[in-house]
Design a protein around this motif. Structure first.
Motif, PDB file in Angstrom:
ATOM      1  N   UNK A   1       0.813  -1.208   0.000  1.00 47.93           N
ATOM      2  CA  UNK A   1       0.000   0.000   0.000  1.00 47.93           C
ATOM      3  C   UNK A   1       0.851   1.264   0.000  1.00 47.93           C
ATOM      4  N   UNK A   2       2.069   1.181   0.464  1.00 43.30           N
ATOM      5  CA  UNK A   2       2.950   2.346   0.476  1.00 43.30           C
ATOM      6  C   UNK A   2       4.400   1.894   0.393  1.00 43.30           C
ATOM      7  N   UNK A   3       5.245   2.820   0.004  1.00 39.43           N
ATOM      8  CA  UNK A   3       6.683   2.581   0.018  1.00 39.43           C
ATOM      9  C   UNK A   3       7.324   3.547   0.996  1.00 39.43           C
ATOM     10  N   UNK A   4       8.449   3.153   1.553  1.00 44.16           N
ATOM     11  CA  UNK A   4       9.180   4.025   2.467  1.00 44.16           C
ATOM     12  C   UNK A   4      10.279   4.743   1.690  1.00 44.16           C
ATOM     13  N   UNK A   5      10.291   6.054   1.801  1.00 40.93           N
ATOM     14  CA  UNK A   5      11.275   6.885   1.117  1.00 40.93           C
ATOM     15  C   UNK A   5      12.291   7.382   2.143  1.00 40.93           C
ATOM     16  N   UNK A   6      13.549   7.310   1.815  1.00 45.35           N
ATOM     17  CA  UNK A   6      14.622   7.782   2.693  1.00 45.35           C
ATOM     18  C   UNK A   6      15.241   9.040   2.086  1.00 45.35           C
ATOM     19  N   UNK A   7      15.462  10.013   2.930  1.00 43.73           N
ATOM     20  CA  UNK A   7      16.123  11.243   2.453  1.00 43.73           C
ATOM     21  C   UNK A   7      17.150  11.679   3.476  1.00 43.73           C
ATOM     22  N   UNK A   8      18.372  11.878   3.017  1.00 41.76           N
ATOM     23  CA  UNK A   8      19.465  12.337   3.878  1.00 41.76           C
ATOM     24  C   UNK A   8      20.176  13.503   3.200  1.00 41.76           C
ATOM     25  N   UNK A   9      20.343  14.591   3.928  1.00 42.47           N
ATOM     26  CA  UNK A   9      21.088  15.750   3.434  1.00 42.47           C
ATOM     27  C   UNK A   9      21.951  16.292   4.571  1.00 42.47           C
ATOM     28  N   UNK A  10      23.205  16.611   4.261  1.00 39.03           N
ATOM     29  CA  UNK A  10      24.128  17.123   5.272  1.00 39.03           C
ATOM     30  C   UNK A  10      24.841  18.344   4.739  1.00 39.03           C
ATOM     31  N   UNK A  11      24.826  19.431   5.503  1.00 37.25           N
ATOM     32  CA  UNK A  11      25.590  20.636   5.180  1.00 37.25           C
ATOM     33  C   UNK A  11      26.331  21.066   6.444  1.00 37.25           C
ATOM     34  N   UNK A  12      27.031  22.172   6.364  1.00 37.68           N
ATOM     35  CA  UNK A  12      27.745  22.661   7.539  1.00 37.68           C
ATOM     36  C   UNK A  12      26.791  23.152   8.628  1.00 37.68           C
ATOM     37  N   UNK A  13      25.641  23.695   8.216  1.00 37.57           N
ATOM     38  CA  UNK A  13      24.716  24.283   9.189  1.00 37.57           C
ATOM     39  C   UNK A  13      23.613  23.361   9.664  1.00 37.57           C
ATOM     40  N   UNK A  14      23.334  22.271   8.936  1.00 34.71           N
ATOM     41  CA  UNK A  14      22.257  21.378   9.336  1.00 34.71           C
ATOM     42  C   UNK A  14      22.405  20.032   8.633  1.00 34.71           C
ATOM     43  N   UNK A  15      21.709  19.065   9.196  1.00 34.63           N
ATOM     44  CA  UNK A  15      21.601  17.778   8.516  1.00 34.63           C
ATOM     45  C   UNK A  15      20.226  17.178   8.815  1.00 34.63           C
ATOM     46  N   UNK A  16      19.674  16.484   7.820  1.00 30.25           N
ATOM     47  CA  UNK A  16      18.375  15.853   7.985  1.00 30.25           C
ATOM     48  C   UNK A  16      18.478  14.382   7.608  1.00 30.25           C
ATOM     49  N   UNK A  17      17.724  13.566   8.342  1.00 31.19           N
ATOM     50  CA  UNK A  17      17.635  12.140   8.064  1.00 31.19           C
ATOM     51  C   UNK A  17      16.166  11.764   8.227  1.00 31.19           C
ATOM     52  N   UNK A  18      15.492  11.550   7.121  1.00 29.84           N
ATOM     53  CA  UNK A  18      14.045  11.414   7.113  1.00 29.84           C
ATOM     54  C   UNK A  18      13.623  10.103   6.451  1.00 29.84           C
ATOM     55  N   UNK A  19      12.703   9.396   7.100  1.00 29.12           N
ATOM     56  CA  UNK A  19      12.017   8.250   6.504  1.00 29.12           C
ATOM     57  C   UNK A  19      10.525   8.569   6.507  1.00 29.12           C
ATOM     58  N   UNK A  20       9.868   8.397   5.381  1.00 23.08           N
ATOM     59  CA  UNK A  20       8.441   8.702   5.311  1.00 23.08           C
ATOM     60  C   UNK A  20       7.768   7.810   4.271  1.00 23.08           C
ATOM     61  N   UNK A  21       6.461   7.550   4.441  1.00 28.55           N
ATOM     62  CA  UNK A  21       5.742   6.701   3.493  1.00 28.55           C
ATOM     63  C   UNK A  21       5.099   7.513   2.375  1.00 28.55           C
TER      64      UNK A  21
END
Length: 228
Positions: free
Chosen positions: A26-46
Motif C-alpha cells: 500500500x505504500x513505500x518508504x522513502x529515505x532522504x538524507x542531506x548534510x551541510x555545515x549548518x544542518x543535517x536531515x535524516x528522514x524516513x516517510x511513506x
C-alpha cells in the motif's frame, strides 16, 4: 501424517506471505538524507501507492510532504540565524491500520547542541469509497476526550504534569487500535522529558462520533520540489 503437516505448513506460509505483501504494497518508504555545515536531515516517510481511493491517496501524500517541508524550512531558517553548532533533524514514521482507517504518525526530533525536542503529528484518514481525512475533532467528542485525559493525568502524578494541562489540542497526533484511541503527545507537553512522547490509550465507547458515508471532491495535485 507427515504429508498433512507439510501441507499445513505450506498453507500457513502462503497466508503469512500474502498478508505481508498486501500490507507493504500500500505504500513505500522513502529515505532522504542531506548534510551541510549548518544542518543535517535524516528522514524516513511513506508514500502511498495502492490505496483504493486515489483522491485520498494524493491528498495524504501531499499532507505528509507538507509536514516534512514545514520542519525542514524551520531547520534551515534556524541554521541561517546561528553559526557554529549545526541543527540535526531526524524524522521517524509509523503507519497504523485499523480496517480502512489509517494513521501516519510522524515524530520529529530536532536538536542543536544540548537542546533537544520531539514533536508528533499525524495524518489520519479513511480509505475506500467514503474516504476522507479525519482530524481528531471529527473522530471524537473533544469535551469527553478532555475529561478522560484529565482523569488519567490526575490519577498518575508521578508521570504527568498536574497543573499545566490546558486541554487536548485539535491537532494532537493519534491512531486507532481496536476499540481505543491512542493519543501521542509532544515531548514535555504532558510529562517530563524522560517520558519522551507519551501515549494515552482511551476507550472509544461513548466518545466516538458517527460519520455519514460521503465522498469528498478530489483535491488538486501539486509537485513538491523538496521531496523528489
Amino acid at each position: 501424517m507427515k504429508r498433512l503437516n507439510v501441507a499445513l505448513l505450506a498453507i500457513v506460509f502462503v497466508l503469512l506471505y500474502s498478508t505481508g505483501v498486501a500490507a507493504e504494497s500500500q505504500y513505500k518508504i522513502v529515505h532522504k538524507d542531506q548534510v551541510t555545515e549548518g544542518w543535517e536531515i535524516h528522514v524516513d516517510y511513506p508514500l502511498f501507492e495502492q490505496l483504493e481511493n486515489k483522491a485520498i491517496q494524493e491528498r495524504v501524500n501531499n499532507d505528509i510532504i507538507d509536514k516534512l517541508e514545514e520542519k525542514f524550512r524551520m531547520v534551515k531558517r534556524g541554521a541561517g540565524e546561528s553559526i557554529g553548532i549545526p541543527y540535526l533533524y531526524y524524522e521517524e514514521t509509523i503507519v497504523y491500520e485499523e480496517k480502512e482507517f489509517f494513521s501516519v504518525v510522524m515524530t520529529s526530533h530536532i536538536s542543536r547542541g544540548d537542546r533537544y525536542n520531539s514533536t508528533v503529528s499525524s495524518v489520519n484518514f479513511v480509505d475506500g469509497a467514503a474516504g476522507e481525512i479525519r482530524p481528531l475533532k471529527e473522530v471524537v467528542h473533544m469535551d469527553r476526550l478532555n475529561k478522560a485525559v484529565e482523569k488519567i493525568i490526575q490519577s498518575d502524578p508521578d508521570t504527568y504534569f498536574q497543573k499545566t494541562f490546558r486541554g487536548v489540542r485539535d491537532n494532537t497526533a493519534y491512531y486507532l487500535q481496536k476499540d481505543k484511541i491512542v493519543l501521542v503527545f509532544n515531548k514535555y507537553e504532558v510529562a517530563p522529558g524522560v517520558f519522551g512522547t507519551p501515549e494515552m490509550s482511551i476507550p472509544l465507547k461513548g466518545m466516538k462520533k458517527e460519520h455519514p458515508k460521503e465522498k469528498r471532491a478530489p483535491v488538486p495535485s501539486y509537485t513538491s520540489a523538496y521531496l523528489k
